[in-house]
Every structure is written in structure tokens, then in C-alpha cells.
Design an enzyme around this catalytic site. Structure first.
Site, short mmCIF file in Angstrom:
data_model
loop_
_atom_site.label_atom_id
_atom_site.label_comp_id
_atom_site.label_asym_id
_atom_site.label_seq_id
_atom_site.Cartn_x
_atom_site.Cartn_y
_atom_site.Cartn_z
N PRO A 1 0.84 -1.19 -0.10
CA PRO A 1 0.07 -0.11 0.19
C PRO A 1 0.90 1.19 0.04
O PRO A 1 0.47 2.29 -0.56
CB PRO A 1 -0.73 -0.09 1.27
N GLY B 1 4.64 1.51 -4.30
CA GLY B 1 4.32 1.03 -5.60
C GLY B 1 5.72 1.22 -6.47
O GLY B 1 6.74 0.51 -6.51
N GLU C 1 3.88 -4.08 -13.32
CA GLU C 1 5.22 -4.39 -13.51
C GLU C 1 6.14 -3.00 -13.76
O GLU C 1 7.11 -3.13 -14.66
CB GLU C 1 5.17 -5.20 -15.04
#
Lengths: 377, 270
Positions: A121, A124, A356
Site C-alpha cells: 500500500p 508502488g 510491472e
């Protein structure tokens, strides 16, 4: 010649076992485990793992052909297949003999499925800032923390978790394999998404989750590097899925334009629309060549491969999403209806620009590579 | 226990030797187009694949090997250089080795079942198979002749339109169930024999990635019609190839009387 055979096999399989179900899996949120088992029986479960323990021993380029073909029948399923392949490779390339002998015979036939857990969370794009801890306790690690947006979570059997065994930053990260049903492992609710509905996406939560140290892949502190190496191939694979979506969308648009008439003419007779098709073809074919080049650079061990993979992912996911979007426009009002396939290719390929490594991170990597080569001929 | 090594004895440990015919045809999904000069259909740049009935024949041969009814399965294709791709597919499905009878481009368009059956008969003289399995017909010309002609040339029994192949009760013959207009006919044939496959004989398997790679190493021998001493002179001349007539609009009728009236008008009913 074998590459053609491999590609034909993938297309035939897709026509028979994937494409007919694409809409249903999306509408009913079905994770098609049965189809994956059939795909794995053909060798699609561990395409670029060594043959020793059941892998197919093929190249990244072969994998790209396969994922592109399957994505023409369902982007989401091809994407999960590629994630599973990435995890299998991580174990195959870095695992000890025991780890490889234990896991590959189960992952290759996809009798057990894998998930890749890096994102949290709070981290990223800034992946190295991850906070899930793995504290040493005798022969065990005790994991605490949570991962976000994990593909397949709750439906898969093995979780490759990047967690902190050491100090801050990338060098303190290790990769630990956590089996489902381990006490302390739980999942959040299934996320409601714009696309990729044929795949559950959930938070993965670790609360004093005890994992044997023998489940660690590679030495302590090597986890981030392993995760990034996995992603190089993952980026080629995801880009390949985008190629499949764009290819199918372009073909669908062409077919529609041959049938739909307005102002007394077929849509295919209007030059403005013909130019759309031509531009879409340029976007698709250029993307395809770049993706295959990236796959070959990985296969040949080119040290510049990571940058080419990032470039291919950046270019292909963006261009191919645009192809799907243009195709949808060519369908007019019908394109907006869920009965027509282009909207699904569009929704499913949108996330490829995000996961990705976002395309912004891809830009960072490519720029870093270019600037870093200042002074090279 | 003791095996009696007898070619006609299905219990023989060596098993039957099977020769399977495969033809490279335009893929079933392609929309076929007639050439503008009406001399034939467009084949250049068009997707080709193995004739679907031949895929079924290949699958049956591989299954017979798996059931130990057959020992060796050989695939053969009569066609252009690209027929090798078709043979590689057969090898990837489990066939042991392949033979390619290469036909020069000039003679390809004029090739007829009579030529193919003569070529196959010559190959049978040297290969000496116990069983030849061919697709019942090719989806490009729909001739449905090669199997029957081959059996006649070899003077072998034939069992066409097979939907099932198994050993006979006494294991000395093959029991073949045939799909015929009246239903299903079951016959016993002695080997060597020619069987042609029909749709419901089996469902062909996918090749697997490992098998595609293994197929690369399997032997593929090339032969020419000259070597086999077969004359490929055409016996037929194609005068023209045309599209089927465009479907004409029909007419709706309101009642049975109207329908009968219309049929009478057209001279279709007295």
C-alpha cells in the site's frame, strides 16, 4: 520453423480453449484454472525454465510468441500465465537444488499456482521502500506487513514475497516463498477492477506469519535484484499481452469496417478510416518488433537488456492501448457495448501501462540508461 | 509368455507398422478466393495446414502405438517443399519418422488422386506397412478417391470412412466400424489393409512444446516421383474454376396452397 509451429500451437489452443470463453470469464469473474492446466500440459506453464524439472527449456522470444497468441483470446489469462511463468523462472534460476526439485515439478504443470508479491500500500513505484518485515527467529522468518494488488491472491498456492530481512533500501530485501494456508497468511477482499476480471486481485496480509528460512530464494539481501531480474522478463511478457490485444482489436475493426455501411459505402472505403487502420498497423508492428528485440536481448544475455525491456514495455503498452482505443472508435456506438470484444481488450490492456513498473518508471529507467552512456561512442 | 511373430497376428510384440498419409491444404477457416483468370483458387500467401481428416489419421496411428497395437508409425506427404511443415506437425504429434515425396511446382496443380495413389503404392512396396491410414478425403478437392485407388493398386482390402478401429475377436484381423449412409457397418479386414478416417474416429491431440522440439530430430526422408518411377502426366484438364452462383432471393408464401402452387409453377411438382 519451430517458432512457427510453437506460435501455431498457441493460436490453435487459444482459438479452441480460450477465445470462446473470454467474455464469460470477464462477466462472471471466473479464474480459469482448468484452462491453465490444459495450457500447462502443452508446456506453457514454465516456458523458459530448464527441462530438468519439467520446464520447456525454450527462449524468451518463444514465450513472447505464446503470450501474444493467448492474449488475442484473453489478455487477462495470458497475463496471469506470464506472471506464473515469471515466478517459476525466479525459482528455477535462483533456487537451491532442493527448492527447484520441490517446486518446479508442481509449477510446470500448474498443479500449483504462484503469485508475485512486491507492491505494498505504501510502496508502488518506490518499490525498494517496502516495509514488510521478515524477522529472524531460529530457523524461521516471522513476516509482518501487507502487499497490495497481488494478482491471483487467494486462488494461488505459492507466494514469492519480497520482504525486509536487513536494513532500509534495496540491499536489505530478500525473497521468501510463502505457501498458502501458512498460519498468519490472510487475504483482503477481492478488488473490483476496470478489467482483468478473470483474475482475483487482493491484498496479501502477513501477521506473525512463520516461514522456514529454507524457503528463502537466494542469499539474504538479494531479493530486490531477483525481483528486478524477474521483472525484465515480466515486462517483455506483459508487452506481449498488449500486442495480442491490439492485434485482435485491429482484426475486429477491419472485419467490422467490411460489413458496416454508411452513406451508401462500406466504412472500409472511407480514406480517413483507412488511414486509421494504417496508423494502427504501424503502431502494432513497430511495437511487436521492439518487444521481440527485447526478448532476444534477454536470450542473448545482453547487459543492456533491462533498458531494452523497459523501452519495449513502455512503447508497446502505450501504443497497443491506443490501437484498442482507435478500434473501439471505429466500431462507433457498438464499440461501447459489452457484447462487442474491443471494449474488453481495451479495459484489460489499460493496466499494462501501470503494472510491472509504471510507464513513468520505464521512462526513468530508459533515461537513466541513455544519460549513463554519455561518453560511449 | 511366448509371442508368435506373425505379421497378421496382433499379439505380436513388434506390433503393426503403420503408414499415414498427410496432405497440406488451405486451412479450413480461410475464405477461399477464385483467381481472376479462373484457372484455380488463390494459394499464395494463404494459410495452409494439415487436412483435418489426415490429422485424425495421424492421431489414430499414435493412439495405436500407445495401445501397443502398432510398433512404428511413418507419415508420408506428397506435395511441395512446404509439405515438410505438415510432416513436422505429424512428427510433433507422435509419429516416428516422415517421408516427403516432393512434387515440382509445375506439376503440383495438375496432381490427381490417381498419381498420389500410385506414388503411395510404390512407397508401400519398399516400406511394407501392415496398415495404411489416410484421411477419407481432402478438404480442397473433396475427391474421396486416394484410399480406394491405393487399395485397388495394391490389391489390399479397404475399410473406408472408419469411425472405429480395433483388433478383431480373434486378434488376427482389424475390426473397423464404418460410417455409411444407412448407419454403421462393422467389418473385419485382414492386414495389410487400407483404412480411411472419418470425422468421429477420434479427436486429434495438440502437439506439446517438448514434442515440437523432439520432432526436429526425427528423420525426414525426401523422395522424388522420378525415383519412384511414377508418371505424373495429368489425365484431366481443368477448364475453369468459378465461384458458386450468388444466392438468389427467395419468396415468402402465406399458405400451403400457395406453396404447392409455386412448386407446380416451377415444374417441381406434378
Amino acid at each position: 520453423a519451430e517458432k512457427r509451429q510453437i506460435q501455431e500451437l498457441a493460436f490453435t489452443f487459444t482459438q479452441n480453449e480460450v477465445a470462446p470463453h473470454m467474455q464469460k470469464w470477464d462477466a462472471e469473474h471466473i479464474f480459469p484454472v482448468e484452462m491453465f492446466t490444459k495450457a500447462a500440459a502443452l508446456g506453457f506453464g514454465a516456458i523458459y525454465c530448464k527441462e530438468e524439472h519439467g520446464g520447456s527449456g525454450l527462449s524468451r522470444l518463444d514465450a513472447s510468441l505464446i503470450f501474444e497468441a493467448i492474449a488475442t483470446g484473453c489478455v487477462t489469462s495470458s497475463a496471469y500465465l506470464s506472471i506464473h511463468n515469471m515466478c517459476a523462472w525466479m525459482i528455477d534460476s535462483t533456487g537451491t537444488e532442493e527448492q527447484r526439485a520441490k517446486w518446479l515439478p508442481q509449477l510446470a504443470p500448474m498443479s500449483r499456482l504462484a503469485s508475485y508479491c512486491l507492491t505494498e500500500p505504501g510502496s508502488g513505484s518506490d518499490a525498494a521502500a517496502l516495509k514488510t518485515t521478515a524477522k529472524s527467529d531460529g530457523n524461521y522468518y516471522v513476516l509482518n506487513g501487507s502487499k497490495a494488488f497481488i494478482s491471483g491472491a487467494g486462488a494461488t498456492d505459492l507466494y514469492l514475497v519480497m520482504c525486509r530481512t536487513g536494513a532500509d533500501g534495496p540491499k536489505g530485501i530478500s525473497c521468501v516463498m510463502v505457501e498458502k494456508d501458512t498460519p498468519g497468511l490472510s487475504f483482503g477482499k477481492i478488488e473490483r477492477k476496470l478489467g482483468w476480471n478473470a483474475q482475483p486481485t487482493r491484498e496479501v496480509v502477513f501477521e506473525n506469519c512463520r516461514v522456514p528460512k529454507s524457503n528463502r530464494l537466494g542469499p539474504e539481501g538479494s531479493g530486490f535484484g531477483l525481483a528486478m531480474r524477474g521483472l525484465n522478463g515480466g515486462r517483455v511478457n506483459i508487452a506481449s499481452c498488449s500486442l495480442g490485444a491490439a492485434h485482435a482489436s485491429l482484426l475486429a475493426a477491419r472485419e467490422y469496417m467490411a460489413v458496416r455501411k454508411q452513406f451508401g459505402k462500406q466504412l472500409a472505403e472511407f480514406q480517413a478510416l483507412q488511414f486509421q487502420l494504417a496508423e494502427m498497423a504501424a503502431q502494432l508492428v513497430s511495437s511487436r518488433l521492439l518487444v521481440r528485440q527485447a526478448a532476444q536481448s534477454l536470450d542473448s544475455g545482453d547487459p543492456g537488456a533491462p533498458a531494452v525491456c523497459a523501452l519495449a514495455k513502455l512503447h508497446a503498452t502505450e501504443q497497443c492501448f491506443d490501437v484498442c482505443n482507435r478500434a473501439l472508435q471505429l466500431f462507433g456506438g457498438y464499440g461501447y457495448l459489452l457484447d462487442f470484444p474491443v471494449q474488453q481488450y481495451l479495459r484489460d490492456s489499460r493496466v499494462n501501462c501501470i503494472l510491472e513498473g509504471t510507464n513513468q518508471v520505464m521512462r526513468m529507467l530508459v533515461a537513466r540508461d541513455i544519460i549513463g552512456r554519455l561518453g560511449d561512442a | 509368455y511366448i509371442h508368435i511373430i506373425n505379421k497378421a497376428d496382433m499379439a505380436a510384440s513388434k506390433g503393426l507398422k503403420i503408414l499415414v498419409g498427410c496432405k497440406r491444404v488451405i486451412d479450413y477457416a480461410v475464405k477461399v478466393r477464385v483467381k481472376p483468370d479462373r484457372s484455380g483458387v488463390v494459394t499464395e500467401g494463404v494459410k495452409h495446414s494439415m487436412n483435418p481428416f489426415d490429422e485424425i489419421a495421424v492421431e489414430e496411428a499414435v493412439r495405436m502405438k500407445e495401445k501397443k497395437l502398432a510398433g512404428e508409425a511413418v507419415a508420408i506427404s506428397v506435395g511441395p517443399p512446404q509439405s515438410q511443415e505438415t510432416l513436422r506437425t505429424a512428427l510433433a504429434m507422435g509419429i516416428d519418422r516422415a517421408i516427403h515425396v516432393e512434387i515440382p511446382l509445375a506439376q503440383l496443380e495438375k496432381l490427381q488422386p490417381i498419381h498420389v495413389s500410385k506414388l503411395l503404392a510404390k512407397v508401400c512396396e519398399s516400406e511394407k506397412p501392415d496398415l495404411v491410414i489416410l484421411g477419407k478425403q481432402a478438404i480442397d478437392d473433396d475427391c474421396n478417391q486416394t484410399g480406394q485407388m491405393l487399395a485397388a493398386l495394391l490389391d489390399w482390402p479397404q475399410a473406408t470412412f472408419a469411425s472405429k478401429i480395433e483388433p478383431s475377436q480373434d486378434s488376427k484381423q482389424l475390426r473397423v466400424t464404418r460410417e455409411v449412409d444407412g448407419g454403421l457397418e462393422t467389418i473385419d479386414v485382414s492386414v495389410p489393409a487400407v483404412v480411411t478416417s472419418d470425422l468421429r474416429l477420434n479427436e486429434p491431440r495438440y502437439a506439446t512444446l517438448p514434442n515440437i522440439m523432439k520432432a526436429k530430430k526425427k528423420p525426414l526422408a525426401k523422395m522424388s516421383p522420378d525415383q519412384l518411377g511414377v508418371d505424373l502426366q495429368p489425365r484431366q484438364e481443368v477448364i475453369s474454376v468459378e465461384d458458386p452462383p450468388v444466392r438468389k432471393a427467395g419468396a415468402k408464401v402465406e399458405s400451403v396452397e400457395d406453396l404447392v402452387g409455386k412448386l407446380r409453377e416451377k415444374g417441381l411438382v406434378k
